[in-house]
Design an enzyme around this catalytic site. Structure first.
Site, PDB file in Angstrom:
ATOM      1  N   ASP A 248      15.117  57.563 -14.609  1.00 56.78           N
ATOM      2  CA  ASP A 248      14.537  57.542 -15.954  1.00 56.78           C
ATOM      3  C   ASP A 248      13.695  56.268 -16.116  1.00 56.78           C
ATOM      4  O   ASP A 248      14.098  55.184 -15.674  1.00 56.78           O
ATOM      5  CB  ASP A 248      15.651  57.550 -17.010  1.00 56.78           C
ATOM      6  CG  ASP A 248      15.088  57.653 -18.423  1.00 56.78           C
ATOM      7  OD1 ASP A 248      14.792  58.777 -18.865  1.00 56.78           O
ATOM      8  OD2 ASP A 248      14.943  56.580 -19.071  1.00 56.78           O
ATOM      9  N   ILE A 249      12.524  56.391 -16.740  1.00 55.28           N
ATOM     10  CA  ILE A 249      11.646  55.247 -17.007  1.00 55.28           C
ATOM     11  C   ILE A 249      12.155  54.542 -18.258  1.00 55.28           C
ATOM     12  O   ILE A 249      12.248  55.143 -19.342  1.00 55.28           O
ATOM     13  CB  ILE A 249      10.190  55.704 -17.210  1.00 55.28           C
ATOM     14  CG1 ILE A 249       9.690  56.463 -15.976  1.00 55.28           C
ATOM     15  CG2 ILE A 249       9.283  54.504 -17.481  1.00 55.28           C
ATOM     16  CD1 ILE A 249       8.308  57.076 -16.155  1.00 55.28           C
ATOM     17  N   GLU A 291      10.439  61.802 -19.409  1.00 50.36           N
ATOM     18  CA  GLU A 291      10.280  60.676 -18.477  1.00 50.36           C
ATOM     19  C   GLU A 291      11.387  60.653 -17.435  1.00 50.36           C
ATOM     20  O   GLU A 291      11.583  59.652 -16.734  1.00 50.36           O
ATOM     21  CB  GLU A 291      10.264  59.347 -19.239  1.00 50.36           C
ATOM     22  CG  GLU A 291      11.569  58.923 -19.853  1.00 50.36           C
ATOM     23  CD  GLU A 291      11.826  59.517 -21.241  1.00 50.36           C
ATOM     24  OE1 GLU A 291      12.667  58.970 -21.960  1.00 50.36           O
ATOM     25  OE2 GLU A 291      11.172  60.518 -21.587  1.00 50.36           O
TER      26      GLU A 291
END
Length: 378
Positions: A248-249, A291
């Site tokens: 995950d960003i 994301e």
């Protein structure tokens, strides 16, 4: 108002009927001339000349008319050729078998029947000529006068040569048309094959596009759902482990809010590029949603998966995205790692384990890798 005759569909005459009408019309005129010259040296009654005119001038048109209006035109034309053979046998007997005349008459009918019936046609032509000979010879008496005048002989040779030339020319034309038709069929087959190849390629492309995320080019969740169970079954069958990385960003919403969605999309593509650069050909990288990314690594133990996850995290942190080539957009990754079958033996449970590990990484401050701690029962 149009009449019924005007509305009637025109006859579609079989090519055999048309060809034989043309050949019969012209060859019968020449034969009539040859027979007439020979008969001029004989004592022939008036009705003999009438029969000559009917046979060689009228009969070809009658034969054509009956054949083209028949329900089965080819069968009708075959009957006409048999009638030709019987009539020619009768003329041979009536003229007492002059050699050259008998030769050209028999050659004509035998060639016609053989062209459509093969060897059987030759046997039929002999039988039909004999059938014409016998009643006339019985009526007029058997007599043999094989000689013909020089003029009749020369005309006979010319007629048979011309006839055979016409037959050969027709055969050549049919062969050329057949050759052209085969070329057209081959060309059509090649074009169809090319179209089929293009369709198959397009189908493969569409299938590939259906499995790919339009923004990043990675596989999409649809592909993951269709593949992960099969991958786990293969690992179980081969006694291997497999690792699932949930990526995950960090603070991606803030990136969108500050820099705009276009930059956000660029960051997502940048993330996919780094992921592609650091995975094996056997690994499967997917955009899981928003994301979040997911990386499946077959035949991978927990320690190796942790090393890969740490390498991804460090590489990502060391290569921030430059918006419009100048503005630095810092971004970090949080990664959760789950291993088959250590943490789960079913796809949903394995994904849930990786997701919990990702949540733990977020909870501990982001920009870190966490491994699932406990097995999730299927």
């Amino acid at each position: 108002m149009p009449s019924q005759t005007e509305n009637a569909a025109p006859y579609r005459v079989h090519w055999t009927v048309r060809m034989n009408h043309r050949n019969r019309t012209f060859s019968f005129v020449l034969l009539g001339v040859v027979l007439g010259l020979h008969m001029s040296r004989m004592d022939v009654a008036a009705w003999g000349w009438v029969l000559l005119g009917v046979q060689f001038l009228v009969y070809p048109q009658v034969a054509y008319f009956t054949a083209k209006r028949a329900k089965d035109q080819l069968a009708a034309e075959t009957r006409n050729m048999r009638v030709d053979a019987v009539c020619f046998g009768a003329w041979m007997a009536a003229l007492h078998f002059p050699v050259w005349i008998a030769f050209i008459l028999f050659t004509g009918v035998s060639q016609n029947l053989m062209a459509f019936k093969g060897p059987k046609g030759f046997v039929q032509s002999v039988a039909l000529v004999v059938a014409g000979v016998l009643p006339v010879a019985w009526f007029t008496g058997w007599a043999f006068h094989p000689a013909t005048s020089g003029l009749v002989t020369a005309l006979s040779i010319s007629v048979i040569t011309l006839y055979l030339g016409v037959v050969a020319l027709d055969g050549h034309r049919r062969s050329m048309r057949l050759h052209e038709a085969r070329l057209q069929v081959r060309s059509s087959e090649q074009a169809s094959q090319r179209q089929l190849t293009e369709i198959q390629a397009l189908h493969g492309l569409l299938k590939e596009q259906a499995n790919r995320d339009g923004l990043t080019g990675l596989y999409n969740r649809r592909y993951l759902d269709a593949t992960i169970e099969r991958e786990l079954a293969r690992c179980e069958r081969e006694g291997q482990q497999g690792a699932l990385l949930m990526i995950d960003i960090d603070r991606f919403k803030q990136i969108n809010d500050v820099h705009g969605h276009q930059v956000g999309d660029d960051v997502l593509r940048h993330t996919a590029d780094i992921l592609n650069e650091r995975v094996r050909s056997s690994d499967i990288g997917c955009r899981y949603g928003g994301e979040e990314f997911l990386l499946w690594m077959p035949n991978t133990q927990a320690a190796a998966a942790l090393d890969v996850a740490e390498d991804l995290r460090r590489s990502y942190a060391a290569s921030p995205w430059l918006a419009q080539g100048k503005q630095v957009v810092p971004a970090m990754l949080s990664i959760g790692v789950a291993v088959f079958p250590d943490h789960a033996s079913q796809a949903d449970s394995l994904i849930a384990a990786a997701d919990r590990a990702l949540y733990q990484a977020k909870h501990e401050g982001r920009n870190r890798v966490c491994v699932a701690r406990s097995r999730v029962q299927a």
